[in-house]
Design a protein around this motif. Structure first.
Motif, short mmCIF file in Angstrom:
data_model
loop_
_atom_site.label_atom_id
_atom_site.label_comp_id
_atom_site.label_asym_id
_atom_site.label_seq_id
_atom_site.Cartn_x
_atom_site.Cartn_y
_atom_site.Cartn_z
N GLU A 2 1.30 -0.91 -0.16
CA GLU A 2 0.05 -0.20 -0.28
C GLU A 2 0.99 1.09 -0.45
O GLU A 2 2.06 1.40 1.12
N PRO A 3 1.10 1.92 -1.16
CA PRO A 3 1.49 3.38 -1.13
C PRO A 3 1.19 4.48 0.72
O PRO A 3 0.27 4.50 1.02
N ILE A 4 2.25 4.97 0.91
CA ILE A 4 2.16 5.69 2.51
C ILE A 4 1.54 7.10 2.31
O ILE A 4 0.13 6.93 2.78
N PHE A 5 1.13 7.08 1.10
CA PHE A 5 -0.33 8.54 1.15
C PHE A 5 -0.97 8.09 -0.03
O PHE A 5 -0.35 7.54 -1.16
N THR A 6 -1.98 9.26 -0.08
CA THR A 6 -2.70 9.07 -1.12
C THR A 6 -2.37 10.17 -1.97
O THR A 6 -1.78 10.85 -1.80
#
Length: 415
Positions: A2-6
């Motif tokens: 999952e990416p750290i931030f949107t």
């Protein structure tokens, strides 16, 4: 993964950090400009004003030289300074510091209050912010007075003052971290972590790491900041594990242990070589200051007539700024390597890379860390590697194999 931030969060973080990067690039030149203004224009009028104020105050408070208690203090100050005139020196030092602080007031208000509130990083009220800033200025003022009366007073009377002052100061520097638990309570209230599973697991983890400690305390920083923070303060019998109240709210127990394990990694660092190097550097800096004070007296800079004239104080600020600015990239590089080692230590201690990864991701989100800051910003003085680099260094979690004969959770459904 999952990416750290949107994308929206990342855009907000980039917008938050952009003014900070501009400040990082510009502030050294502003500080140099302020010092140049003081050295080139303001030293002489500041000193005249200081002499006038000291003379006026001396007339108004002349009775202090004969009063039973105060006369002993005045005589001690005259002896420390080597002659009368220490009042003008104190006024001059405070005036220089106050001028520098006033120049930076707009930037301080914008970056430390307005910007932090705009992006939801601060819980400061205007009153508490002002009080904390005033507290910092007051502490800085006392430190300046100690410098003026100690360094200048000694330099006026002792030929090799830099050794007389440098050696005990270097020895004090070696053990000064023992006072960290008490210094950290100047701004925020601390209370012991309540008894329960979290405290028990931290105690067990420290026993596993063979790290004795005095206490686990909760620092109530949420009154001013919404950032996650954990650190070890002190050494030996004063070592204290400090967790701020925000980290206790934001992290699950396993993630909290991962953060504590990272800080435990710093305890096992070889600190003495760095402390010894810092102590030697302090003595060397005092020697350079001695040469500078003698040179200024010989050349008569700023109207100076003798060694250790207080009018050379802005020169010391310029020298100190130059030393720390030029050494900052090197010290930051060593700091980043220590952070990498602490990450590796925490992973080995906890054997839970998933919890460590979640801890870093949550810390990055709560603290609004830029995952990929400009390289020049990192090299200039970042104490930690970028969060993306730290996450990439975490080894993948070994996949659990299904037992022989298959598992209903891993096999595909039959059609």
């Amino acid at each position: 993964m999952e990416p750290i931030f949107t994308p929206e969060q990342l855009a907000e973080i980039k917008a938050y950090h952009l003014p900070l990067y501009i400040r990082s690039a510009v502030s050294p030149f502003i500080y140099l400009g302020v010092l140049a203004l003081i050295l080139g224009v303001l030293v002489r009028p500041f000193y005249r004003w200081s002499e006038s104020w000291a003379a006026w105050l001396s007339q108004r408070l002349a009775f202090l030289r004969t009063a039973p208690v105060s006369r002993a203090f005045v005589k001690a100050m005259d002896r420390l300074w080597g002659e009368p005139g220490w009042g003008a020196a104190i006024f001059f030092a405070l005036l220089v510091n106050l001028f520098i602080d006033l120049v930076h007031v707009p930037a301080t208000i914008y970056f430390d209050y307005v910007l932090e509130h705009r992006y939801g990083m601060s819980a400061y009220t205007p009153l508490r912010f002002a009080l904390d800033e005033l507290k910092g200025i007051t502490l800085q003022g006392f430190a300046t007075l100690a410098l003026v009366l100690g360094l200048y007073g000694l330099a006026r009377r002792v030929k090799r003052w830099w050794l007389v002052l440098g050696i005990p100061s270097a020895l004090l520097l070696l053990v000064s971290s023992a006072l960290d638990p008490y210094r950290s309570q100047v701004y925020f209230e601390q209370t012991p972590l309540e008894q329960g599973p979290v405290r028990e697991r931290i105690t067990s983890l420290m026993a596993q790491a063979n790290i004795p400690f005095q206490d686990v305390r909760v620092e109530k920083t949420s009154v001013a900041s919404k950032r996650i923070q954990a650190y070890f303060a002190g050494q030996g019998p004063t070592r204290t594990i400090v967790l701020n109240d925000v980290i206790l709210q934001e992290l699950a127990p396993e993630e909290l242990l991962a953060a504590v394990a990272h800080e435990a990694g710093h305890v096992h660092e070889a600190k003495w070589p760095g402390r010894i190097a810092s102590s030697v550097a302090l003595v060397a800096l005092l020697f350079v200051i001695d040469r500078l004070l003698r040179l200024s007296a010989t050349r008569g800079w700023f109207g100076t007539t003798r060694t250790a004239d207080i009018r050379t104080l802005p020169l010391l600020w310029l020298l100190s700024f130059s030393v720390f600015f030029l050494s900052s990239p090197l010290s930051a590089a060593f700091s980043r390597e220590r952070e990498r080692e602490a990450d590796r230590y925490a992973l080995q201690l906890t054997q839970d890379p998933d919890a460590f990864r979640r801890m870093l991701v949550k810390a990055a989100r709560v603290n609004k860390m830029d995952p990929d800051p400009p390289r020049w910003v990192v090299l200039k003085g970042h104490s930690h590697p970028p969060i993306s680099e730290r996450l990439a260094a975490i080894p993948p979690t070994p996949e659990k194999r299904a037992p022989a004969g298959g598992s209903p959770f891993l096999t595909e459904p039959s059609h």
